[in-house]
Motif scaffolding. Sequence first.
Motif, mmCIF file in Angstrom:
data_model
loop_
_atom_site.group_PDB
_atom_site.id
_atom_site.type_symbol
_atom_site.label_atom_id
_atom_site.label_comp_id
_atom_site.label_asym_id
_atom_site.label_seq_id
_atom_site.Cartn_x
_atom_site.Cartn_y
_atom_site.Cartn_z
ATOM 1 N N PHE A 1 -8.808 10.100 -4.291
ATOM 2 C CA PHE A 1 -7.378 9.795 -4.346
ATOM 3 C C PHE A 1 -6.935 9.061 -3.086
ATOM 4 C CE2 PHE A 1 -3.008 10.944 -3.199
ATOM 5 C CZ PHE A 1 -2.341 10.336 -4.257
ATOM 6 N N ILE A 2 -7.334 9.565 -1.920
ATOM 7 C CA ILE A 2 -6.953 8.927 -0.653
ATOM 8 C C ILE A 2 -7.583 7.538 -0.563
ATOM 9 C CG2 ILE A 2 -7.150 9.068 1.866
ATOM 10 C CD1 ILE A 2 -5.111 11.000 0.670
ATOM 11 N N LEU B 1 -4.822 0.622 -2.640
ATOM 12 C CA LEU B 1 -3.535 0.198 -3.182
ATOM 13 C C LEU B 1 -2.613 -0.319 -2.077
ATOM 14 C CD1 LEU B 1 -1.721 0.007 -5.689
ATOM 15 C CD2 LEU B 1 -0.942 2.321 -5.182
ATOM 16 N N ILE B 2 -2.606 0.351 -0.940
ATOM 17 C CA ILE B 2 -1.773 -0.091 0.183
ATOM 18 C C ILE B 2 -2.219 -1.470 0.663
ATOM 19 C CG2 ILE B 2 -1.247 0.356 2.629
ATOM 20 C CD1 ILE B 2 -1.218 3.378 1.859
ATOM 21 N N TRP B 3 -3.550 -1.680 0.800
ATOM 22 C CA TRP B 3 -4.041 -2.983 1.246
ATOM 23 C C TRP B 3 -3.735 -4.078 0.230
ATOM 24 C CZ3 TRP B 3 -4.984 -4.477 5.882
ATOM 25 C CH2 TRP B 3 -5.427 -3.573 6.836
#
Length: 134
Positions: A108-109, A115-117
Amino acid sequence: MKEKETMLEKLKLKARLLKRELFVLYLSYRDPGVPMHAKITAIIVVAYAFSPIDLIPDFIPIIGYLDDLILVPLGIALALKLIPSQIIDKHRAKAAEIANASKPKNWFIGALFILIWITAAYWLGIKVISWMQH
């Protein structure tokens, strides 16, 4: 061929020992008996060693790996010299335990970071395109 294998094994052993020393620094900087200047040095070395950001990016041929091969070991050596030896000795067994433990994977992390990148790259791309259109 056997000589190359031996050299590779030696490098792998040195890398494992270096990683263990990073865990020793991580555990030692939290010890109340460590002077403040040694704590700061240890924090900087550990953060830099585990950070994905380098002073010299790895994609630059040859020079890109120099910080990993020179700066990190020098930083570890400096930090270890600044910390009292009895504190280092106290944390070596725990560091070996941490270094040898199998790490659980948190998918998940990992997905969240990806997703953030992707979001940051998309946002940056939109900004660059809009800037180029003006």
